[in-house]
Scaffold this motif. Structure first.
Motif, PDB file in Angstrom:
ATOM      1  N   LEU A 376       0.820  -1.222   0.000  1.00  0.00           N
ATOM      2  CA  LEU A 376       0.000   0.000   0.000  1.00  0.00           C
ATOM      3  C   LEU A 376       0.847   1.262   0.000  1.00  0.00           C
ATOM      4  CD1 LEU A 376      -2.624  -1.258   2.607  1.00  0.00           C
ATOM      5  CD2 LEU A 376      -2.993  -0.981   0.147  1.00  0.00           C
ATOM      6  N   GLU A 377       2.082   1.141  -0.403  1.00  0.00           N
ATOM      7  CA  GLU A 377       3.010   2.279  -0.392  1.00  0.00           C
ATOM      8  C   GLU A 377       2.474   3.435  -1.235  1.00  0.00           C
ATOM      9  OE1 GLU A 377       7.681   3.314  -1.508  1.00  0.00           O
ATOM     10  OE2 GLU A 377       6.836   1.329  -1.934  1.00  0.00           O
ATOM     11  N   GLY A 378       2.522   4.619  -0.667  1.00  0.00           N
ATOM     12  CA  GLY A 378       2.101   5.810  -1.390  1.00  0.00           C
ATOM     13  C   GLY A 378       0.604   5.957  -1.524  1.00  0.00           C
ATOM     14  N   GLY A 379      -0.159   5.185  -0.762  1.00  0.00           N
ATOM     15  CA  GLY A 379      -1.609   5.299  -0.830  1.00  0.00           C
ATOM     16  C   GLY A 379      -2.228   4.606  -2.029  1.00  0.00           C
ATOM     17  N   TRP A 380      -1.442   3.766  -2.720  1.00  0.00           N
ATOM     18  CA  TRP A 380      -1.947   2.987  -3.844  1.00  0.00           C
ATOM     19  C   TRP A 380      -1.626   1.516  -3.599  1.00  0.00           C
ATOM     20  CZ3 TRP A 380      -4.338   4.900  -8.366  1.00  0.00           C
ATOM     21  CH2 TRP A 380      -4.403   6.304  -8.451  1.00  0.00           C
ATOM     22  N   PHE A 381      -2.524   0.631  -4.047  1.00  0.00           N
ATOM     23  CA  PHE A 381      -2.226  -0.793  -3.961  1.00  0.00           C
ATOM     24  C   PHE A 381      -1.401  -1.198  -5.160  1.00  0.00           C
ATOM     25  CE2 PHE A 381      -3.347  -5.206  -5.174  1.00  0.00           C
ATOM     26  CZ  PHE A 381      -2.645  -5.830  -4.142  1.00  0.00           C
ATOM     27  N   HIS A 382      -0.269  -1.847  -4.901  1.00  0.00           N
ATOM     28  CA  HIS A 382       0.653  -2.280  -5.945  1.00  0.00           C
ATOM     29  C   HIS A 382       0.297  -3.722  -6.327  1.00  0.00           C
ATOM     30  CE1 HIS A 382       3.604   1.130  -5.447  1.00  0.00           C
ATOM     31  NE2 HIS A 382       2.773   1.292  -4.430  1.00  0.00           N
ATOM     32  N   THR A 383      -0.257  -3.893  -7.525  1.00  0.00           N
ATOM     33  CA  THR A 383      -0.824  -5.187  -7.908  1.00  0.00           C
ATOM     34  C   THR A 383       0.227  -6.236  -8.242  1.00  0.00           C
ATOM     35  OG1 THR A 383      -0.939  -4.653 -10.263  1.00  0.00           O
ATOM     36  CG2 THR A 383      -2.832  -4.003  -8.895  1.00  0.00           C
ATOM     37  N   GLY A 384       1.407  -5.806  -8.677  1.00  0.00           N
ATOM     38  CA  GLY A 384       2.388  -6.767  -9.175  1.00  0.00           C
ATOM     39  C   GLY A 384       2.144  -7.152 -10.621  1.00  0.00           C
ATOM     40  N   ASP A 385       1.059  -6.670 -11.218  1.00  0.00           N
ATOM     41  CA  ASP A 385       0.759  -6.926 -12.623  1.00  0.00           C
ATOM     42  C   ASP A 385       1.295  -5.785 -13.471  1.00  0.00           C
ATOM     43  OD1 ASP A 385      -0.605  -9.323 -12.207  1.00  0.00           O
ATOM     44  OD2 ASP A 385      -2.494  -8.296 -11.838  1.00  0.00           O
ATOM     45  N   GLY A 386       1.688  -6.127 -14.677  1.00  0.00           N
ATOM     46  CA  GLY A 386       2.096  -5.113 -15.634  1.00  0.00           C
ATOM     47  C   GLY A 386       0.996  -4.868 -16.642  1.00  0.00           C
ATOM     48  N   GLY A 387       0.882  -3.629 -17.105  1.00  0.00           N
ATOM     49  CA  GLY A 387      -0.153  -3.334 -18.074  1.00  0.00           C
ATOM     50  C   GLY A 387      -0.044  -1.924 -18.609  1.00  0.00           C
ATOM     51  N   ALA A 388      -1.025  -1.543 -19.423  1.00  0.00           N
ATOM     52  CA  ALA A 388      -1.074  -0.212 -20.001  1.00  0.00           C
ATOM     53  C   ALA A 388      -2.528   0.185 -20.200  1.00  0.00           C
ATOM     54  CB  ALA A 388      -0.326  -0.187 -21.332  1.00  0.00           C
ATOM     55  N   ILE A 389      -2.787   1.474 -20.131  1.00  0.00           N
ATOM     56  CA  ILE A 389      -4.133   2.016 -20.342  1.00  0.00           C
ATOM     57  C   ILE A 389      -4.163   2.665 -21.719  1.00  0.00           C
ATOM     58  CG2 ILE A 389      -5.867   3.650 -19.502  1.00  0.00           C
ATOM     59  CD1 ILE A 389      -4.640   3.239 -16.696  1.00  0.00           C
TER      60      ILE A 389
END
Length: 510
Positions: A376-389
């Protein structure tokens, strides 16, 4: 006015609005005596009796209650009978070894353990303060008419601890709160268009991310639920036909089982133009997406999320703008993970890792503060998945960060190569991994399961990829396997597939 959210809200509504409606059709083929068809009023009464039995055992709010079971009505009522009165349900993957189950029971501090009769011998060595066999209902439920001690809902209290699926080494206990479940449930129901006219089939293991929240969605809206204990493509078609099923969730492997059963099915495909199938667990090949529409006549909905996000992060459902596209063109759009669900924020960092924020992101990992802080570092959940929007605001998954293959300095998504190989008619399943290479650091290897009566050579599959992908993305070797290691939810266990090739190496990647 603020009224705390509670998982019991969904059961309370089902009982008050749909009390006389049949709620549950239990699995008829199971080692325990199946429960009879239950109305919502009867489900609520069983949940109260279960909570009252836990009162009698001295199990206090906040205490953990573990259950290891395949899908069953007794497992489903436990979501409410345990968590609905303040205890913490720990649903355990029934395919784990005895040592793995023992670790979860001990790590969670569970005081009660419910075990499916089929697992009684295999899990005989797993100890717990109170251990009961599902089906011995005097152990599970207090006397008819029993009422539990009241519990004042606390939406920030942990409702369930769901241990991660085991694609990595030791599972972590994901703390999901009543608020997490409540917001995830309502948002999921909205995006999937669930109504009290639906009939839901439990093809998805209920232990996995709380059955992707569907036990709560369908309960709150009074949806009849059909319990399926073991996945079988033909039996899924039978249950859809028998019960008028309109909604189900499935990993791509389950969809493939249904598609494989079609050639031997006589008559109209059950549920054509009626069933919505929600798919997650692994990015499905475009060919599978198109076949769901053309061969089954079902609506394909893809979602993306993790146990840590309760799980819904993104949704991809066909839109009116895509109505004039061919099934193959629509599949190309639906294969993306989707757009962020209502109230969810998704972005990627500089390294391409997917980060997420929202009301149903986990509270933390049970008894692992360092792991929680990192995730939860930085107030975001780090999924461990890679991707792009992309330009339409849709997320596409490229790979687990650790599964990206770096060959000759080029990053290759194993998912992209798998999708290409799966488009070959002779291929039924495929896993693409990186293996050591003195020249390239690592190189691409494809592990393939052939379709029935399928025949293809290694050279032909490599050429197939080179015709459709950049040359550096093509496998340098192909190995035919009888089966591929998967978790209970259909995820490829690539760490197991890689192990033999990296044995003796200092690192699992170059």
């Amino acid at each position: 006015m603020i009224v705390p959210f509670s998982v019991r809200d969904f059961l309370d509504r089902a009982e008050s609005v749909y009390g006389d409606r049949v709620a549950l059709h239990d699995e008829p083929d199971q080692p325990a005596r199946p429960l009879p068809d239950l109305t919502w009023r009867e489900v609520a009464a069983l949940a109260r009796r279960q909570a009252a039995r836990l009162d009698a055992l001295g199990i206090a709010p906040g205490d953990r209650v573990a259950v290891v079971s395949q899908n069953s009505a007794r497992l489903l009522t436990s979501f409410f009978g345990v968590s609905g009165w303040g205890r913490v349900l720990v649903p355990v993957n029934f395919r784990l070894s005895a040592d793995e189950v023992a670790y979860i029971v001990e790590h969670s501090g569970a005081r009660v353990l419910y075990v499916d009769p089929e697992l009684e011998d295999a899990l005989a060595g797993v100890k717990c303060e109170h251990r009961f066999l599902l089906g011995n209902d005097d152990d599970l439920y207090a006397a008819p008419g029993s009422e539990p001690a009241p519990w004042e809902p606390d939406e920030d209290a942990t409702a369930t601890i769901n241990y991660t699926s085991g694609t990595t080494a030791r599972p972590k206990g994901v703390q999901i709160t009543h608020r997490n479940i409540w917001t995830n449930t309502v948002i999921s129901g909205l995006h999937m268009g669930v109504s009290d006219r639906d009939v839901y089939l439990h093809t998805l293991p209920m232990f996995h991310a709380n059955g992707w929240t569907m036990p709560f969605v369908t309960t709150g809206l009074g949806v009849p639920q059909v319990v399926l204990r073991k996945v079988d493509g033909t039996e899924i078609l039978r249950r859809i036909e028998r019960h008028g099923v309109t909604l189900m969730c499935a990993a791509p492997a389950v969809i493939n089982a249904v598609l494989d059963a079609l050639p031997d099915w006589e008559g109209e495909v059950p549920g054509r133009d009626r069933v919505r199938v929600v798919v997650a667990g692994a990015p499905p090949p475009t060919r599978t997406v198109a076949r769901v529409e053309t061969e089954l006549g079902w609506e394909f909905i893809q979602i993306y999320g993790l146990t840590e996000t309760s799980p819904l992060l993104t949704v991809n459902r066909t839109r009116s703008e895509w109505d004039d596209l061919t099934p193959e063109e629509r599949a190309g759009k639906l294969v993306r993970a989707g757009a962020p669900a209502l109230g969810i924020r998704v972005r990627t960092d500089a390294e391409g890792e997917i980060l997420a924020r929202g009301n149903h992101v986990l509270a933390g990992y049970w008894e692992q503060p360092d792991e929680s802080a990192a995730a939860l570092e930085g107030g975001w959940f780090h999924t461990g998945d890679g991707g792009a929007i992309d330009g339409e605001g849709y997320l596409a998954i490229s790979d687990r960060k650790k599964d990206v293959i770096i060959t000759g300095g080029e990053n290759v998504s194993s998912i992209e190569v798998e999708d290409c190989l799966f488009s070959h008619p002779a291929v039924a399943e495929v896993a693409v991994i990186g293996v050591p290479s003195e020249k390239w650091g690592e190189t691409i290897k494809a592990l393939v399961v052939l379709a029935p009566r399928g025949s293809v050579t290694e050279a032909e599959l490599i050429a197939w990829c080179k015709e459709r992908l950049a040359g550096y993305k093509a496998p340098t070797s192909v190995e035919v396997r009888a089966l591929l290691a998967r978790t209970a939810t259909g995820k490829l266990q690539k760490f197991k597939l890689r192990e033999p090739y990296w044995d003796g190496q200092q690192r699992g990647v170059h």
